[in-house]
Design an enzyme around this catalytic site. Structure first.
Site, PDB file in Angstrom:
ATOM      1  CE1 TYR A 134     -56.153 104.740  25.412  1.00 46.42           C
ATOM      2  CE2 TYR A 134     -58.310 103.605  24.998  1.00 46.42           C
ATOM      3  CZ  TYR A 134     -56.804 103.618  24.847  1.00 46.42           C
ATOM      4  OH  TYR A 134     -56.087 102.440  24.655  1.00 46.42           O
ATOM      5  CE  LYS A 181     -41.372 104.639  24.795  1.00 51.37           C
ATOM      6  NZ  LYS A 181     -40.408 103.409  24.689  1.00 51.37           N
ATOM      7  CG  ASP A 214     -40.451 100.119  25.793  1.00 49.18           C
ATOM      8  OD1 ASP A 214     -40.368 100.734  27.080  1.00 49.18           O
ATOM      9  OD2 ASP A 214     -39.519 100.487  24.780  1.00 49.18           O
ATOM     10  CG  ASP A 238     -56.847  99.443  25.886  1.00 45.79           C
ATOM     11  OD1 ASP A 238     -57.261  98.396  26.188  1.00 45.79           O
ATOM     12  OD2 ASP A 238     -57.237 100.088  25.030  1.00 45.79           O
TER      13      ASP A 238
HETATM   14 MG    MG Z   1     -59.040  97.075  25.929  1.00 44.34          MG
END
Ligand code: MG
Ligand code: NAI
Length: 491
Positions: A134, A181, A214, A238
């Protein structure tokens, strides 16, 4: 209360925002006032109207100054206009004030019926809010290959991990789960996992575990009640925080806070809902809940619990709910719902409020964060080359170029998979090759960081005479450990 016995009020920058924003903001203000919440509003502007007036960031200077002064903001959704203005005003605010900790509580609410009702979901997702992909550092590498840098930093990981542990303590929670991850991205995601494991022993009263992100998503759906606090990086967070909000009734009820060392901003997770804006139909629960988080943030626990209990009992009794929460469209408007919450102030629901204590972020020194290893050396470089040659042809050409230099060609990879020397694998090729050259003799860097420069320049010049190169990465070794990853398939 001050010495004279009057209640001291905390000044908060109020941003009514766009779309349904003013409606849910006004509802929250009315409930706060009725509950005598110790808040004084300093109203400010941001969002669509500001873009229209030509404020490119969507946030005028006066608004930034107001938040900087007060250190606190309650923000309604801000529209990101399409067509004019560029950046999102929300992102501007998060980055300007370095609001690095995004706290998203997810709790089953009474009367909000979902497929998961009755399982007692009650967790908080602590999402790193400014780093990771981001940061938006993107470059086209060739006309057909795009790159986004995923930057994760040790202080960035440490402060979010500490935020999660601190929050768990303040909310008397039992377990913190780190979701990453790290199995694939060993250096970036792995940094958060390692930081979690390093810092964790300082919080011996909290159970701690790590889960691959995951599987975390899978477990959130299979057995969400197992989670208490989840700490994770920006993109993971997110996605799973929206997923988790969905488990308990969705965006219309989900609040969040964005915390930094100098300011805290509280908001609903949802957007400006233009379809229902101006109709008096919006559910103010999410923004009200964000306001309750803000009251706890400033230590106004009593007012927070009073409002929260009035909200819980209003939802539980199911009278006068807004349309999004009412089966078969028997919903009332924002005002009637708000009146009902106000009427319920002073009552208690069957769902007790959690036992909260004051929670503060660990303050970071205001200087450029730097870590120096005991030893460092330069062991090679990766040169990213644009070429339409086959891997074999490129490999042979680069081997010839490396002759008579202090380097040897170690191998070539394409999108992270070794293609030279060939492994026999079936790799689809694009015109972007990472060509790894290792120093025949690694160069110690402690003596002078400039060491290795002439050798690199010489090699790159030779490569540049024949090929288009896009960027170069130094391959280093810190404290005896390689500070880079190997491509898939390298022996
Ligand atoms: Mg969002
Ligand atoms: P949205 O959250 O505004 O709407 C999604 C759906 O949820 C719609 O059906 C909407 O009617 C419903 N909804 C949302 N909040 C509700 C509430 N309080 N009561 C009842 N129903 C509600 O998401 P969308 O449509 O993707 O975005 C609209 C605008 O909001 C965009 O300009 C976007 O950039 C902005 N946005 C701003 C955010 C923020 O300020 N933090 C977050 C997300 C979107």
């Amino acid at each position: 209360m001050d010495q004279s016995g009057t209640i001291t009020k905390t000044k908060v920058t109020g941003l009514p925002g766009d779309g349904i924003g003013p409606e849910v903001f006004h509802a929250t203000q009315r409930i706060f006032e009725a509950a005598a919440a110790p808040i004084e509003w300093e109203m400010a502007e941001a969002g669509a109207e500001m873009f229209k007036k030509g404020v490119g960031t969507g946030v005028p200077r006066e608004t930034l100054d107001s938040i900087a002064r007060n250190g606190l903001a309650l923000k309604s959704p801000l529209e990101t206009p399409v067509g004019f203005g560029g950046k999102s005003a929300n992102v501007t605010l998060r980055k300007y004030f370095e609001l690095y900790a995004n706290i998203r509580p997810v709790r089953e609410l009474p009367g909000v019926i979902t497929p998961f009702s009755g399982r007692g979901i009650d967790m908080v997702i602590v999402r790193e809010n400014v780093e990771d992909v981001y940061a938006g550092i993107e470059h086209m590498q060739t006309p057909s290959v795009a790159q986004c840098l995923k930057l994760m930093t040790a202080p960035g990981c440490e402060r979010i991990v500490r935020a999660a542990f601190g929050l768990a303590e303040a909310e008397t929670r039992k377990k913190v789960t780190c979701a990453t991850k790290a199995n694939i991205m060993k250096l970036t995601e792995g940094m958060m996992k390692r930081m979690f494991e390093k810092v964790g022993p300082e919080y011996p009263d909290l159970a701690q575990d790590h889960i691959i992100i995951d599987n975390c998503a899978h477990q959130l759906v299979i057995a969400p009640e197992q989670f208490d606090v989840i700490v994770t990086s920006n993109m993971n967070g997110d996605i799973i925080s929206d997923l988790a909000a969905g488990l308990v009734g969705g965006l219309g009820i989900a609040p969040s806070s964005n915390l930094g060392d100098h300011a805290a901003m509280f908001e609903a997770v949802h957007g400006s809902a233009p379809q229902i804006a101006g109709k008096g139909l919006a559910n103010p629960t999410a923004l009200l809940s964000a306001g309750i988080m803000m009251l706890r943030h400033i230590g106004a626990f009593e007012a927070a619990t009073k409002i929260e209990q009035a909200l819980f009992i209003t939802l539980a009794e199911g009278k006068n709910l807004t349309g999004d929460l009412s089966p078969r469209g028997h919903g009332v408007g924002t005002d009637a719902f708000t009146d009902q919450v106000i009427a319920n102030l002073g009552r208690s629901s069957n769902l007790p409020s959690r036992d909260y204590k004051k929670f503060e972020l660990v303050a970071w020194p205001d200087l450029t964060a730097h870590t120096e290893p005991n030893t460092r050396s330069l062991v090679g470089i990766d040169v990213f080359i644009e070429s339409d040659l086959s891997a074999q042809e490129l490999g042979q050409a680069l081997e010839a170029i490396a002759q008579d230099t202090p380097f040897r060609l170690n191998g070539i990879s394409n999108r992270g998979v070794q293609v030279f020397p060939p492994t026999g694998g079936q790799t689809f090729l694009v015109d972007h090759f990472a060509c790894r050259f290792m120093f025949k003799n690694p160069i110690p860097l402690n003596a002078s960081l400039a060491n290795g420069q002439p050798e690199i320049s010489y090699l790159v010049q030779r490569i540049g005479a024949k090929f288009t190169w896009m960027h170069i990465e130094k391959l280093q070794n810190f404290d005896g450990k390689d500070a880079f990853e190997r491509p898939q398939g390298e022996g």
